[in-house]
Scaffold this motif. Structure first.
Motif, mmCIF file in Angstrom:
data_model
loop_
_atom_site.group_PDB
_atom_site.id
_atom_site.type_symbol
_atom_site.label_atom_id
_atom_site.label_comp_id
_atom_site.label_asym_id
_atom_site.label_seq_id
_atom_site.Cartn_x
_atom_site.Cartn_y
_atom_site.Cartn_z
ATOM 1 N N UNK A 323 -102.605 -1.864 -23.885
ATOM 2 C CA UNK A 323 -103.170 -1.783 -22.423
ATOM 3 C C UNK A 323 -102.102 -2.158 -21.626
ATOM 4 N N UNK A 324 -101.539 -3.434 -21.717
ATOM 5 C CA UNK A 324 -100.571 -3.526 -20.798
ATOM 6 C C UNK A 324 -99.252 -2.717 -20.670
ATOM 7 N N UNK A 325 -99.087 -1.910 -22.118
ATOM 8 C CA UNK A 325 -97.966 -0.881 -21.904
ATOM 9 C C UNK A 325 -98.563 0.381 -20.962
ATOM 10 N N UNK A 326 -99.961 0.510 -21.156
ATOM 11 C CA UNK A 326 -100.368 1.645 -20.084
ATOM 12 C C UNK A 326 -100.284 1.177 -18.833
ATOM 13 N N UNK A 327 -100.692 0.110 -18.560
ATOM 14 C CA UNK A 327 -100.257 -0.434 -17.216
ATOM 15 C C UNK A 327 -99.096 -0.196 -16.677
ATOM 16 N N UNK A 328 -98.219 -0.846 -17.544
ATOM 17 C CA UNK A 328 -96.695 -0.794 -17.029
ATOM 18 C C UNK A 328 -96.267 0.566 -16.675
ATOM 19 N N UNK A 329 -96.626 1.561 -17.663
ATOM 20 C CA UNK A 329 -96.175 3.042 -17.476
ATOM 21 C C UNK A 329 -96.762 3.539 -16.190
ATOM 22 N N UNK A 330 -98.192 3.187 -16.061
ATOM 23 C CA UNK A 330 -98.745 3.678 -14.774
ATOM 24 C C UNK A 330 -97.884 3.612 -13.722
ATOM 25 N N UNK A 331 -97.378 1.955 -13.661
ATOM 26 C CA UNK A 331 -96.790 1.297 -12.305
ATOM 27 C C UNK A 331 -95.436 2.008 -12.211
ATOM 28 N N UNK A 332 -94.827 2.129 -13.278
ATOM 29 C CA UNK A 332 -93.612 2.909 -13.315
ATOM 30 C C UNK A 332 -93.611 4.099 -12.672
ATOM 31 N N UNK A 333 -94.306 5.156 -13.260
ATOM 32 C CA UNK A 333 -94.510 6.483 -12.796
ATOM 33 C C UNK A 333 -94.990 6.677 -11.071
ATOM 34 N N UNK A 334 -95.951 5.516 -11.053
ATOM 35 C CA UNK A 334 -96.472 5.706 -9.378
ATOM 36 C C UNK A 334 -95.299 5.099 -8.637
ATOM 37 N N UNK A 335 -94.606 3.959 -9.002
ATOM 38 C CA UNK A 335 -93.555 3.576 -8.344
ATOM 39 C C UNK A 335 -92.474 4.841 -8.105
ATOM 40 N N UNK A 336 -92.246 5.471 -9.142
ATOM 41 C CA UNK A 336 -91.483 6.541 -8.837
ATOM 42 C C UNK A 336 -91.596 7.483 -7.954
ATOM 43 N N UNK A 337 -93.039 7.974 -7.994
ATOM 44 C CA UNK A 337 -93.461 9.041 -6.934
ATOM 45 C C UNK A 337 -93.660 8.478 -5.454
ATOM 46 N N UNK A 338 -94.619 7.342 -5.311
ATOM 47 C CA UNK A 338 -95.082 6.983 -4.135
ATOM 48 C C UNK A 338 -94.021 6.395 -2.903
#
Length: 381
Positions: A323-338
């Motif tokens: 779950x923490x891995x999914x959260x981390x991946x979500x943050x990385x992707x969103x920090x790349x886009x937004x």
């Protein structure tokens, strides 16, 4: 702490079931981030035209805005555009707005004043004031802003003028809020960013669903051929987003996001005032087209489920690290886009606080939705 009051096998099945829902929410997040919002980061922005090709009318509604008109109206009146008028509707003001406008009218011949008197038998409210301004406008192309707004440059109208394509009837502009100190200001600006991110990205995708009255434009004939605001005159807000929601489509809508054509606006400085503003907007959203309500609701629900299930999974040892891995991946992707889009939309300073503001905005939206259910009465000033 792992849940110990549930049978081990049952707890493991529940954990993996919740983890599957988390992955589903993550994939939906991924869709919005990479296949909708990223379009705004990648779209090519053409330079603002060097000349104005057709006459236009700027429409501003003012209710007790003497101070803001004194500060910002000259910037509108002195735009670098060859043929335009500015129509200001004095909507039942008592703070000296009338005197300010009359003084400007002596200096600027292209300023037209429309007065709505208090106690009129007509419907009071901004939609009536906007309608009066549109009726008084001499030109087909109408550009809208508010009295507390400041165009970013003298080329604002060059960017918001009617495009060369005659089938374009609506242009959606962008209006950021002025930076001030404090977490409330950061939240207001981030929420404005997210709203603009959504409506501009979906417009690029071919599904325009709203605009903001601080910076938008449309044809006068479009307004009258669709009976103006008649379909939602009973709603205090919606003179901008409900009109666009009802009449914008892929073939008649364009966006304008050049920085010279942005319109800066004064933000609320108290949480209560900001909450009242958002309650008005929430009320208008109930009248959006079903497909638009579904998409916007899905965004909030998916975000809600993502965080709630993430917290729940912290209680299961088997899924804690995934779950923490999914959260981390979500943050990385969103920090790349937004952060890229934050910079494009004049909010570059917020990119360093993106993950925190993202969670704060989610909490605020849920809170605002709950409050709006119980507090019904809203009005324009």
């Amino acid at each position: 702490m792992e849940l110990t009051f549930i049978d081990g096998a049952l707890a493991e099945r529940l954990a993996y079931c919740l983890f599957g829902i988390l992955i589903f929410c993550f994939l939906i997040q991924l869709y919005f981030s990479l296949f909708v919002h990223l379009k705004l980061a990648c779209v090519k922005v053409a330079p603002i035209p060097e000349t104005g090709k057709r006459p236009l009318s700027v429409v501003i509604c003012a209710r007790n805005e003497a101070k803001n008109l004194t500060k910002y109206l000259p910037i509108v009146l002195e735009q670098d555009y060859p043929d335009f008028e500015v129509v200001v509707v004095n909507d039942r003001s008592w703070d000296g707005t009338k005197g300010v406008l009359e003084a400007f009218a002596k200096q600027y011949k292209h300023l037209k004043i429309v007065t709505v008197n208090d106690g009129s038998k007509f419907i009071a409210g901004k939609k009536f004031a906007v309608t009066m301004g549109i009726k008084a406008a001499a030109h087909e192309w109408l550009v809208f802003t508010d009295a507390d707004c400041m165009p970013a440059s003298s080329k604002w109208l060059l960017g918001m003028q009617q495009p060369d394509q005659d089938d374009i009837e609506i242009v959606l502009g962008y209006s950021p809020y002025i930076k001030k100190r404090g977490i409330l200001n950061a939240l207001i600006r981030f929420e404005t960013f997210f709203t603009a991110l959504n409506y501009l990205s979906f417009a690029i995708k071919g599904m325009p669903y709203m605009g903001v009255g601080r910076n938008m434009a449309y044809k006068k004939s479009l307004f009258f051929s669709n009976k103006g605001f008649a379909a939602h005159m009973h709603i205090p807000s919606g003179d901008d987003d409900l009109f666009v929601n009802a009449h914008a489509h892929n073939g008649n809508t364009a966006i304008c996001i050049q920085k010279e054509a942005h319109v800066w606006s004064e933000p609320n400085t108290s949480f209560s005032a900001y909450l009242r503003q958002k309650k008005r907007h929430f009320g208008a959203g109930k009248l959006y087209k079903p497909q638009h309500k579904f998409i916007l609701s899905a965004q909030i629900i998916i975000q809600f489920l993502f965080y709630v299930i993430l917290v729940a999974l912290m209680c299961f040892k088997a899924t804690l690290y995934p779950a923490l891995g999914v959260l981390g991946l979500s943050i990385i992707i969103r920090c790349f886009v937004y952060p890229r889009i934050l910079k494009r939309l004049n909010y570059g300073d917020l990119r360093w606080w993106f993950p925190i503001l993202d969670m704060l905005l989610f909490i605020f939206l849920v809170f605002n939705g709950i409050v709006s259910i119980f507090v019904k009465k809203v009005q324009w000033k």
